[in-house]
Design an enzyme around this catalytic site. Structure first.
Site, PDB file in Angstrom:
ATOM      1  N   ARG A 293      17.422 -19.547 -12.331  1.00 12.53           N
ATOM      2  CA  ARG A 293      18.109 -18.779 -13.377  1.00 12.53           C
ATOM      3  C   ARG A 293      17.100 -18.264 -14.387  1.00 12.53           C
ATOM      4  O   ARG A 293      16.363 -19.082 -14.945  1.00 12.53           O
ATOM      5  CB  ARG A 293      19.141 -19.651 -14.085  1.00 12.53           C
ATOM      6  CG  ARG A 293      20.295 -19.992 -13.172  1.00 12.53           C
ATOM      7  CD  ARG A 293      21.411 -20.619 -13.952  1.00 12.53           C
ATOM      8  NE  ARG A 293      22.266 -21.439 -13.114  1.00 12.53           N
ATOM      9  CZ  ARG A 293      23.285 -20.961 -12.391  1.00 12.53           C
ATOM     10  NH1 ARG A 293      23.547 -19.684 -12.396  1.00 12.53           N
ATOM     11  NH2 ARG A 293      24.022 -21.752 -11.666  1.00 12.53           N
TER      12      ARG A 293
ATOM     13  N   GLY B 247       9.201 -39.980  -1.019  1.00 15.95           N
ATOM     14  CA  GLY B 247       8.487 -40.970  -0.223  1.00 15.95           C
ATOM     15  C   GLY B 247       8.389 -40.563   1.236  1.00 15.95           C
ATOM     16  O   GLY B 247       7.322 -40.649   1.849  1.00 15.95           O
TER      17      GLY B 247
ATOM     18  N   LEU C 199      20.826 -25.861  -8.269  1.00 17.40           N
ATOM     19  CA  LEU C 199      19.574 -25.534  -7.571  1.00 17.40           C
ATOM     20  C   LEU C 199      19.283 -24.038  -7.521  1.00 17.40           C
ATOM     21  O   LEU C 199      18.424 -23.600  -6.757  1.00 17.40           O
ATOM     22  CB  LEU C 199      19.560 -26.105  -6.137  1.00 17.40           C
ATOM     23  CG  LEU C 199      19.752 -27.608  -5.997  1.00 17.40           C
ATOM     24  CD1 LEU C 199      19.714 -28.011  -4.522  1.00 17.40           C
ATOM     25  CD2 LEU C 199      18.699 -28.382  -6.768  1.00 17.40           C
TER      26      LEU C 199
ATOM     27  N   CYS D 131      -2.527  -4.193   7.059  1.00 16.98           N
ATOM     28  CA  CYS D 131      -2.126  -4.410   8.451  1.00 16.98           C
ATOM     29  C   CYS D 131      -2.646  -3.267   9.314  1.00 16.98           C
ATOM     30  O   CYS D 131      -2.849  -2.154   8.835  1.00 16.98           O
ATOM     31  CB  CYS D 131      -0.618  -4.567   8.567  1.00 16.98           C
ATOM     32  SG  CYS D 131       0.305  -3.087   8.155  1.00 16.98           S
TER      33      CYS D 131
ATOM     34  N   TRP E 264      18.295 -35.527 -19.468  1.00 24.42           N
ATOM     35  CA  TRP E 264      17.057 -34.920 -18.993  1.00 24.42           C
ATOM     36  C   TRP E 264      15.860 -35.766 -19.359  1.00 24.42           C
ATOM     37  O   TRP E 264      15.838 -36.324 -20.455  1.00 24.42           O
ATOM     38  CB  TRP E 264      16.868 -33.514 -19.619  1.00 24.42           C
ATOM     39  CG  TRP E 264      17.976 -32.595 -19.259  1.00 24.42           C
ATOM     40  CD1 TRP E 264      19.012 -32.216 -20.048  1.00 24.42           C
ATOM     41  CD2 TRP E 264      18.167 -31.943 -17.995  1.00 24.42           C
ATOM     42  NE1 TRP E 264      19.841 -31.357 -19.364  1.00 24.42           N
ATOM     43  CE2 TRP E 264      19.334 -31.176 -18.101  1.00 24.42           C
ATOM     44  CE3 TRP E 264      17.472 -31.934 -16.790  1.00 24.42           C
ATOM     45  CZ2 TRP E 264      19.816 -30.414 -17.032  1.00 24.42           C
ATOM     46  CZ3 TRP E 264      17.950 -31.171 -15.748  1.00 24.42           C
ATOM     47  CH2 TRP E 264      19.113 -30.425 -15.878  1.00 24.42           C
TER      48      TRP E 264
ATOM     49  N   ASP F 150      23.718 -35.887  -9.566  1.00 22.04           N
ATOM     50  CA  ASP F 150      23.509 -34.850 -10.591  1.00 22.04           C
ATOM     51  C   ASP F 150      24.380 -33.613 -10.421  1.00 22.04           C
ATOM     52  O   ASP F 150      24.450 -32.789 -11.328  1.00 22.04           O
ATOM     53  CB  ASP F 150      22.039 -34.357 -10.562  1.00 22.04           C
ATOM     54  CG  ASP F 150      21.054 -35.458 -10.889  1.00 22.04           C
ATOM     55  OD1 ASP F 150      21.508 -36.508 -11.360  1.00 22.04           O
ATOM     56  OD2 ASP F 150      19.848 -35.252 -10.668  1.00 22.04           O
TER      57      ASP F 150
ATOM     58  N   GLU G 289      13.110 -30.978  -4.596  1.00 21.24           N
ATOM     59  CA  GLU G 289      13.413 -31.442  -5.954  1.00 21.24           C
ATOM     60  C   GLU G 289      14.007 -32.845  -5.990  1.00 21.24           C
ATOM     61  O   GLU G 289      14.795 -33.163  -6.864  1.00 21.24           O
ATOM     62  CB  GLU G 289      14.356 -30.446  -6.635  1.00 21.24           C
ATOM     63  CG  GLU G 289      13.709 -29.109  -6.903  1.00 21.24           C
ATOM     64  CD  GLU G 289      14.358 -28.356  -8.045  1.00 21.24           C
ATOM     65  OE1 GLU G 289      14.847 -28.982  -8.997  1.00 21.24           O
ATOM     66  OE2 GLU G 289      14.388 -27.119  -7.953  1.00 21.24           O
TER      67      GLU G 289
ATOM     68  N   GLU H 171       0.834  -1.206   0.000  1.00 19.65           N
ATOM     69  CA  GLU H 171       0.000   0.000   0.000  1.00 19.65           C
ATOM     70  C   GLU H 171       0.869   1.257   0.000  1.00 19.65           C
ATOM     71  O   GLU H 171       0.576   2.245  -0.679  1.00 19.65           O
ATOM     72  CB  GLU H 171      -0.898   0.034   1.251  1.00 19.65           C
ATOM     73  CG  GLU H 171      -1.834  -1.149   1.421  1.00 19.65           C
ATOM     74  CD  GLU H 171      -1.183  -2.327   2.148  1.00 19.65           C
ATOM     75  OE1 GLU H 171       0.013  -2.603   1.919  1.00 19.65           O
ATOM     76  OE2 GLU H 171      -1.892  -2.975   2.929  1.00 19.65           O
TER      77      GLU H 171
HETATM   78  C1  AOF Z   1       0.169  -5.253   4.431  1.00 19.73           C
HETATM   79  N1  AOF Z   1       0.847  -4.999   3.281  1.00 19.73           N
HETATM   80  O1  AOF Z   1       2.498  -5.410   1.845  1.00 19.73           O
HETATM   81  C2  AOF Z   1       2.349  -6.755   3.757  1.00 19.73           C
HETATM   82  C3  AOF Z   1       1.601  -7.046   4.930  1.00 19.73           C
HETATM   83  O2  AOF Z   1       6.833  -6.217  10.133  1.00 19.73           O
HETATM   84  P1  AOF Z   1       5.913  -5.512   9.179  1.00 19.73           P
HETATM   85  O3  AOF Z   1       5.515  -4.149   9.625  1.00 19.73           O
HETATM   86  O4  AOF Z   1       6.440  -5.520   7.764  1.00 19.73           O
HETATM   87  O5  AOF Z   1       4.549  -6.355   9.183  1.00 19.73           O
HETATM   88  C4  AOF Z   1       4.541  -7.656   8.710  1.00 19.73           C
HETATM   89  C5  AOF Z   1       3.139  -8.187   8.759  1.00 19.73           C
HETATM   90  O6  AOF Z   1       2.285  -7.373   7.942  1.00 19.73           O
HETATM   91  C6  AOF Z   1       3.055  -9.595   8.153  1.00 19.73           C
HETATM   92  O7  AOF Z   1       3.200 -10.592   9.148  1.00 19.73           O
HETATM   93  C7  AOF Z   1       1.669  -9.608   7.561  1.00 19.73           C
HETATM   94  O8  AOF Z   1       0.690  -9.894   8.545  1.00 19.73           O
HETATM   95  C8  AOF Z   1       1.479  -8.179   7.104  1.00 19.73           C
HETATM   96  N2  AOF Z   1       1.962  -8.043   5.731  1.00 19.73           N
HETATM   97  N3  AOF Z   1       0.529  -6.294   5.213  1.00 19.73           N
HETATM   98  O9  AOF Z   1      -0.778  -4.528   4.762  1.00 19.73           O
HETATM   99  C9  AOF Z   1       1.909  -5.702   2.904  1.00 19.73           C
HETATM  100  N4  AOF Z   1       3.457  -7.469   3.414  1.00 19.73           N
HETATM  101 ZN    ZN Z   2       0.830  -2.866   5.992  1.00 21.32          ZN
END
Ligand code: AOF
Ligand code: ZN
Length: 333
Positions: free
Chosen positions: A208, A271, A205, A76, A171, A201, A264, A53
């Protein structure tokens, strides 16, 4: 197509640009629509860095009264490493927010939406909810269970073999399928193989092109040659040798912020993961070829009786070059 769905699909596309970069945070995309047009876009690029945001809104000098903010994840609502996005949304005078799915983080789950609604913002939830939840499934799994999300990748012949009788596997699948494997590696935080696969192999990992990704490269079992690429190439510091049970290895990786593990191979590791119920998703590349009886099976060691065999559900089938890609999930009994 419904306009909310159309804009949310774009927000999800933006979020995917951050997949494999954000651990332990979820990949999130956001965009602002004013007068029916997208005027700004952003996504979360790195834990500790600005949320989607913030990246979207910092580019907009003035938000109009009719603007709508689309976010793939509920914003958040408390301070973490960064300030709450709900505050920013209110400060910027946004009156309508469309959200893909709820944040499984108990610190936020539903709070962000309630906070906005209480402040009089119109919040529409659940647009493209399934896709939005699938995208953050690794984040949700680690957040809620303390274990990472495991994708088991297998490159097989039509008769389910991963190598010929001498152990050669390069492959089985064609170049287009192998390109898609690179895409899977870019989405993961760790790539896991058994020591036998390294001895046979000598894989790198690495995704690329890496596009900024630095996944852990994890070897289950400690005996690999000192000359292996995993121990000598430019990403050697990202290699972990873990001589432990598969459960302990995964729990240890989750403590290192790993949300998504791509396994991988080989067949014995597949298993053990399946028998322990630790696979969240199968990514199977099936080539139109046969190796016959002595080839190595995709699921090694002890099998099941018909009445107790594990069942999968096919989520997506796609022809890739000459091969078929099968995305499947285990059916929980
Ligand atoms: C959002 N927008 O782009 C993301 C969110 O430690 P902070 O402040 O970066 O908070 C991390 C928490 O925020 C994460 O555990 C998740 O709940 C939320 N992530 N929230 O609004 C974002 N990456
Ligand atoms: Zn946020």
């Amino acid at each position: 197509m419904d306009k909310h769905v159309q804009f949310m699909r774009r927000a999800l596309e933006l979020a995917r640009l951050g997949e494999g970069l954000t651990r332990p945070n979820p990949p999130v995309g956001a965009l602002l629509v004013q007068n029916g047009k997208i005027t700004s876009e952003g996504f979360h690029k790195k834990a500790g860095g600005p949320h989607a945001e913030v990246n979207c809104l910092k580019k907009v000098p003035k938000v109009g009264k009719t603007a709508t903010l689309y976010i793939s994840l509920e914003p958040c609502s408390t301070s973490g490493r960064t300030p709450p996005c709900t505050e920013l949304i209110l400060e910027r005078g946004i009156r309508r927010v469309v959200v893909g799915c709820l944040d499984p983080n108990p610190a936020h789950a539903g709070r962000g939406i309630r906070k906005l609604r209480r402040a009089g913002v119109e919040v529409i939830t659940g647009v493209c909810r399934k896709e939005a939840e699938a995208l953050i499934a690794p984040f949700a799994k680690r957040m809620l269970t303390g274990m990472p999300y495991v994708t088991l990748k297998l490159g097989i012949t039509l008769d389910g073999k991963i190598a010929d009788a001498s152990g050669k596997s390069q492959w089985i699948t064609g170049p287009q399928a192998r390109k898609k494997v690179q895409e899977l590696r870019r989405r993961a935080d760790a790539i896991l193989v058994g020591a036998g696969t390294v001895r046979a192999d000598d894989p790198s990992l690495l995704p690329r092109p890496a596009k900024g990704r630095t996944p852990w490269r994890v070897v289950a079992g400690s005996t690999i040659p000192k000359t292996s690429k995993l121990l000598t190439d430019e990403a050697a510091a990202q290699t972990l040798l873990m001589d432990d049970s598969i459960e302990m290895i995964l729990a240890d990786l989750a403590k290192r912020d790993v949300m998504h593990v791509l396994c991988e191979g080989g067949g014995e590791m597949a298993g053990s993961l399946i028998r322990a119920g630790l696979v969240d998703e199968f990514a199977i590349f099936m080539a139109p070829s046969l190796l016959g009886g002595e080839g190595f099976p995709m699921v090694g060691k002890k099998g099941w009786a018909l009445k107790s065999m594990p069942h999968l559900s096919f989520h997506a089938l796609e022809k890739i070059g000459d091969d078929v890609f099968i995305q499947a999930v285990p059916v929980k009994e």
